[in-house]
Design a protein around this motif. Structure first.
Motif, PDB file in Angstrom:
ATOM      1  N   PHE A  32       0.882  -1.229  -0.064  1.00 16.97           N
ATOM      2  CA  PHE A  32      -0.009  -0.080   0.040  1.00 16.97           C
ATOM      3  C   PHE A  32       1.073   1.249  -0.138  1.00 16.97           C
ATOM      4  O   PHE A  32       1.693   1.539   0.980  1.00 16.97           O
ATOM      5  CB  PHE A  32      -0.985   0.110   1.159  1.00 16.97           C
ATOM      6  CG  PHE A  32      -1.668  -1.208   1.336  1.00 16.97           C
ATOM      7  CD1 PHE A  32      -3.047  -1.155   0.607  1.00 16.97           C
ATOM      8  CD2 PHE A  32      -1.597  -2.364   1.949  1.00 16.97           C
ATOM      9  CE1 PHE A  32      -3.784  -2.451   0.484  1.00 16.97           C
ATOM     10  CE2 PHE A  32      -2.373  -3.354   1.800  1.00 16.97           C
ATOM     11  CZ  PHE A  32      -3.463  -3.365   1.118  1.00 16.97           C
ATOM     12  N   ASP A  33       0.637   1.991  -0.946  1.00 22.62           N
ATOM     13  CA  ASP A  33       1.710   3.346  -1.037  1.00 22.62           C
ATOM     14  C   ASP A  33       0.745   4.372  -0.803  1.00 22.62           C
ATOM     15  O   ASP A  33      -0.332   4.561  -0.817  1.00 22.62           O
ATOM     16  CB  ASP A  33       2.054   3.352  -2.704  1.00 22.62           C
ATOM     17  CG  ASP A  33       3.026   2.407  -3.039  1.00 22.62           C
ATOM     18  OD1 ASP A  33       3.496   1.359  -2.397  1.00 22.62           O
ATOM     19  OD2 ASP A  33       3.612   2.682  -4.136  1.00 22.62           O
ATOM     20  N   ASP A  34       1.928   5.411  -0.438  1.00 30.61           N
ATOM     21  CA  ASP A  34       1.358   6.956  -0.372  1.00 30.61           C
ATOM     22  C   ASP A  34       0.788   7.322   0.854  1.00 30.61           C
ATOM     23  O   ASP A  34       0.457   8.380   1.094  1.00 30.61           O
ATOM     24  CB  ASP A  34       0.458   7.404  -1.492  1.00 30.61           C
ATOM     25  CG  ASP A  34       1.090   7.179  -2.816  1.00 30.61           C
ATOM     26  OD1 ASP A  34       2.210   6.909  -3.099  1.00 30.61           O
ATOM     27  OD2 ASP A  34       0.344   7.301  -3.898  1.00 30.61           O
ATOM     28  N   GLY A  35       0.766   6.415   1.976  1.00 33.94           N
ATOM     29  CA  GLY A  35       0.220   6.929   3.194  1.00 33.94           C
ATOM     30  C   GLY A  35       1.523   7.520   3.970  1.00 33.94           C
ATOM     31  O   GLY A  35       2.636   7.642   3.649  1.00 33.94           O
TER      32      GLY A  35
ATOM     33  N   ASN B 162      10.366   2.828   2.608  1.00 36.15           N
ATOM     34  CA  ASN B 162      10.368   4.311   2.526  1.00 36.15           C
ATOM     35  C   ASN B 162       9.905   4.763   1.118  1.00 36.15           C
ATOM     36  O   ASN B 162      10.288   3.774  -0.208  1.00 36.15           O
ATOM     37  CB  ASN B 162      11.984   4.579   2.522  1.00 36.15           C
ATOM     38  CG  ASN B 162      12.467   5.779   2.386  1.00 36.15           C
ATOM     39  OD1 ASN B 162      11.882   6.549   1.574  1.00 36.15           O
ATOM     40  ND2 ASN B 162      13.393   6.273   3.028  1.00 36.15           N
ATOM     41  N   HIS B 163       9.096   5.625   0.872  1.00 32.87           N
ATOM     42  CA  HIS B 163       8.709   6.078  -0.266  1.00 32.87           C
ATOM     43  C   HIS B 163       8.989   7.322  -0.733  1.00 32.87           C
ATOM     44  O   HIS B 163       8.239   8.242  -1.417  1.00 32.87           O
ATOM     45  CB  HIS B 163       6.972   5.695  -0.543  1.00 32.87           C
ATOM     46  CG  HIS B 163       6.410   5.822  -1.853  1.00 32.87           C
ATOM     47  ND1 HIS B 163       7.135   5.043  -3.101  1.00 32.87           N
ATOM     48  CD2 HIS B 163       5.259   6.237  -2.187  1.00 32.87           C
ATOM     49  CE1 HIS B 163       6.177   5.442  -3.844  1.00 32.87           C
ATOM     50  NE2 HIS B 163       5.102   6.106  -3.638  1.00 32.87           N
ATOM     51  N   THR B 164      10.102   7.914  -0.389  1.00 30.16           N
ATOM     52  CA  THR B 164      10.558   9.208  -0.521  1.00 30.16           C
ATOM     53  C   THR B 164       9.802  10.311   0.327  1.00 30.16           C
ATOM     54  O   THR B 164       8.748  10.098   0.699  1.00 30.16           O
ATOM     55  CB  THR B 164      10.679   9.799  -1.923  1.00 30.16           C
ATOM     56  OG1 THR B 164       9.215  10.209  -2.134  1.00 30.16           O
ATOM     57  CG2 THR B 164      11.395   8.746  -2.932  1.00 30.16           C
TER      58      THR B 164
ATOM     59  N   THR C  79       8.861  13.354  -0.320  1.00 30.79           N
ATOM     60  CA  THR C  79       8.088  14.478  -0.998  1.00 30.79           C
ATOM     61  C   THR C  79       7.408  13.880  -2.351  1.00 30.79           C
ATOM     62  O   THR C  79       6.626  14.467  -3.030  1.00 30.79           O
ATOM     63  CB  THR C  79       8.512  15.738  -1.431  1.00 30.79           C
ATOM     64  OG1 THR C  79       9.718  15.421  -2.558  1.00 30.79           O
ATOM     65  CG2 THR C  79       9.354  16.414  -0.383  1.00 30.79           C
ATOM     66  N   HIS C  80       7.553  12.494  -2.437  1.00 35.49           N
ATOM     67  CA  HIS C  80       6.823  11.660  -3.580  1.00 35.49           C
ATOM     68  C   HIS C  80       7.305  12.179  -4.716  1.00 35.49           C
ATOM     69  O   HIS C  80       6.573  12.756  -5.694  1.00 35.49           O
ATOM     70  CB  HIS C  80       5.327  11.738  -3.464  1.00 35.49           C
ATOM     71  CG  HIS C  80       4.714  10.626  -4.057  1.00 35.49           C
ATOM     72  ND1 HIS C  80       4.594  10.628  -5.374  1.00 35.49           N
ATOM     73  CD2 HIS C  80       4.480   9.292  -3.832  1.00 35.49           C
ATOM     74  CE1 HIS C  80       3.912   9.448  -5.695  1.00 35.49           C
ATOM     75  NE2 HIS C  80       3.803   8.610  -4.735  1.00 35.49           N
ATOM     76  N   ARG C  81       8.728  12.295  -5.039  1.00 41.17           N
ATOM     77  CA  ARG C  81       9.224  12.953  -6.116  1.00 41.17           C
ATOM     78  C   ARG C  81       9.433  12.205  -7.084  1.00 41.17           C
ATOM     79  O   ARG C  81       9.741  10.968  -6.840  1.00 41.17           O
ATOM     80  CB  ARG C  81      10.645  13.653  -5.379  1.00 41.17           C
ATOM     81  CG  ARG C  81      11.261  14.372  -6.407  1.00 41.17           C
ATOM     82  CD  ARG C  81      12.699  14.913  -5.811  1.00 41.17           C
ATOM     83  NE  ARG C  81      13.356  15.593  -6.663  1.00 41.17           N
ATOM     84  CZ  ARG C  81      13.560  16.935  -6.420  1.00 41.17           C
ATOM     85  NH1 ARG C  81      13.310  17.676  -5.356  1.00 41.17           N
ATOM     86  NH2 ARG C  81      14.474  17.823  -7.357  1.00 41.17           N
TER      87      ARG C  81
ATOM     88  N   PRO D 265      10.529   3.831  -5.335  1.00 45.06           N
ATOM     89  CA  PRO D 265      10.616   4.976  -5.767  1.00 45.06           C
ATOM     90  C   PRO D 265       9.144   5.505  -6.403  1.00 45.06           C
ATOM     91  O   PRO D 265       8.374   4.604  -6.711  1.00 45.06           O
ATOM     92  CB  PRO D 265      11.348   4.883  -7.116  1.00 45.06           C
ATOM     93  CG  PRO D 265      11.257   3.433  -7.315  1.00 45.06           C
ATOM     94  CD  PRO D 265      10.976   2.705  -6.239  1.00 45.06           C
ATOM     95  N   PRO D 266       8.799   6.895  -6.078  1.00 48.57           N
ATOM     96  CA  PRO D 266       7.324   7.073  -6.792  1.00 48.57           C
ATOM     97  C   PRO D 266       7.241   6.730  -8.129  1.00 48.57           C
ATOM     98  O   PRO D 266       8.074   7.170  -9.014  1.00 48.57           O
ATOM     99  CB  PRO D 266       7.260   8.671  -6.315  1.00 48.57           C
ATOM    100  CG  PRO D 266       8.478   8.769  -5.293  1.00 48.57           C
ATOM    101  CD  PRO D 266       9.346   7.716  -5.504  1.00 48.57           C
ATOM    102  N   TRP D 267       6.221   6.317  -8.424  1.00 45.82           N
ATOM    103  CA  TRP D 267       5.625   5.763  -9.807  1.00 45.82           C
ATOM    104  C   TRP D 267       6.436   4.684 -10.195  1.00 45.82           C
ATOM    105  O   TRP D 267       6.463   4.276 -11.691  1.00 45.82           O
ATOM    106  CB  TRP D 267       5.677   6.947 -10.935  1.00 45.82           C
ATOM    107  CG  TRP D 267       4.360   8.064 -10.314  1.00 45.82           C
ATOM    108  CD1 TRP D 267       3.168   8.147 -10.475  1.00 45.82           C
ATOM    109  CD2 TRP D 267       4.768   9.557  -9.843  1.00 45.82           C
ATOM    110  NE1 TRP D 267       2.516   9.142 -10.322  1.00 45.82           N
ATOM    111  CE2 TRP D 267       3.683  10.035  -9.467  1.00 45.82           C
ATOM    112  CE3 TRP D 267       6.055   9.984  -9.339  1.00 45.82           C
ATOM    113  CZ2 TRP D 267       3.624  11.346  -8.735  1.00 45.82           C
ATOM    114  CZ3 TRP D 267       5.990  11.127  -8.666  1.00 45.82           C
ATOM    115  CH2 TRP D 267       4.963  11.993  -8.570  1.00 45.82           C
TER     116      TRP D 267
END
Ligand SMILES: [Zn+2]
Length: 231
Positions: free
Chosen positions: A51-54, A102-104, A106-108, A142-144
């Protein structure tokens, strides 16, 4: 006029090639060269929900409740800035036995960033997660899924295992939960890493899809494990 057309075509093809090379939604040339893994062991009847982005205070608690009821441990790739804003929620995720990645910060989009910036994004997020849970994550996404050979090398230098996915639920597209679950079921194979989201506009669809998906995957003989359990 003809020259302009040729330039536009060349630029379009270059953009398409760059997207194909860097997008994480499929195993691309970078993965073949850099040995990035998009799935786990194909010899084991196991899959991992990610699950991403939380974390997202409006969405995550309902997801955690569903996972607890279903007795599933999942993996959460979290954005450092949101971790800093919601440390108690992150502590709950860890306390309930889920894995945190870890998903960075700032979601860069990383392929365009300098190595120093990529390292900073990872380090800030590590520190945020450590403050909230006492744990420094070893997994990172990494984001996306955007990565270049340079990004892959920076992740490795910081001892981060780069985790992508081989099954995309597209749970953010606003389709009904049954469609999201069906899409995943049709594509899940032994060792699959399944991409979902905990912090999008359609977060309730994700929770509903999880409730449908977990029993259906188990009926197909799959165990649900964390990413570290499958890779
Ligand atoms: Zn993301």
């Amino acid at each position: 006029m003809l020259e302009l057309l040729v330039i536009v075509m060349v630029v379009s093809v270059a953009i398409l090639l760059a997207w194909w090379a860097c997008y994480g939604g499929m195993a691309g040339p970078i993965d073949w060269v850099m040995h990035t893994s998009v799935h786990g062991d194909r010899g084991k009847q196991q899959v991992a929900l990610t699950f991403d982005d939380g974390p997202d205070p409006a969405r995550t608690p309902a997801l955690l409740d569903a996972l607890a009821e279903l007795h599933v441990k999942a993996t959460f790739f979290m954005v450092g800035a949101s971790v800093d804003a919601n440390p108690a929620l992150v502590a709950r995720i860890a306390a309930e036995g889920h894995e945190i990645g870890n998903h960075t910060y700032t979601h860069r989009y990383l392929p365009m960033a300098r190595s120093k910036m990529v390292a900073k994004e990872l380090a800030l997020t590590d520190r945020a997660i450590e403050r909230a849970t006492g744990i420094v994550p070893t997994l990172a996404r990494p984001p996306w899924g955007g990565r270049s050979p340079k990004t892959v090398r920076t992740f490795a230098r910081l001892a981060k295992r780069m985790v992508l996915w081989d099954v995309n639920s597209f749970d953010w597209k606003g389709k009904p939960a049954a469609d999201v679950a069906q899409r995943v079921l049709e594509r899940a194979r032994p060792g699959s890493i399944i991409l979902m989201h905990e912090a999008r506009d359609h977060g309730e669809v994700t929770v509903e899809a999880v409730r449908l998906l977990v029993p259906a995957l188990r009926a197909q003989g799959f165990d649900l494990v964390t990413v570290s359990g499958v890779v």
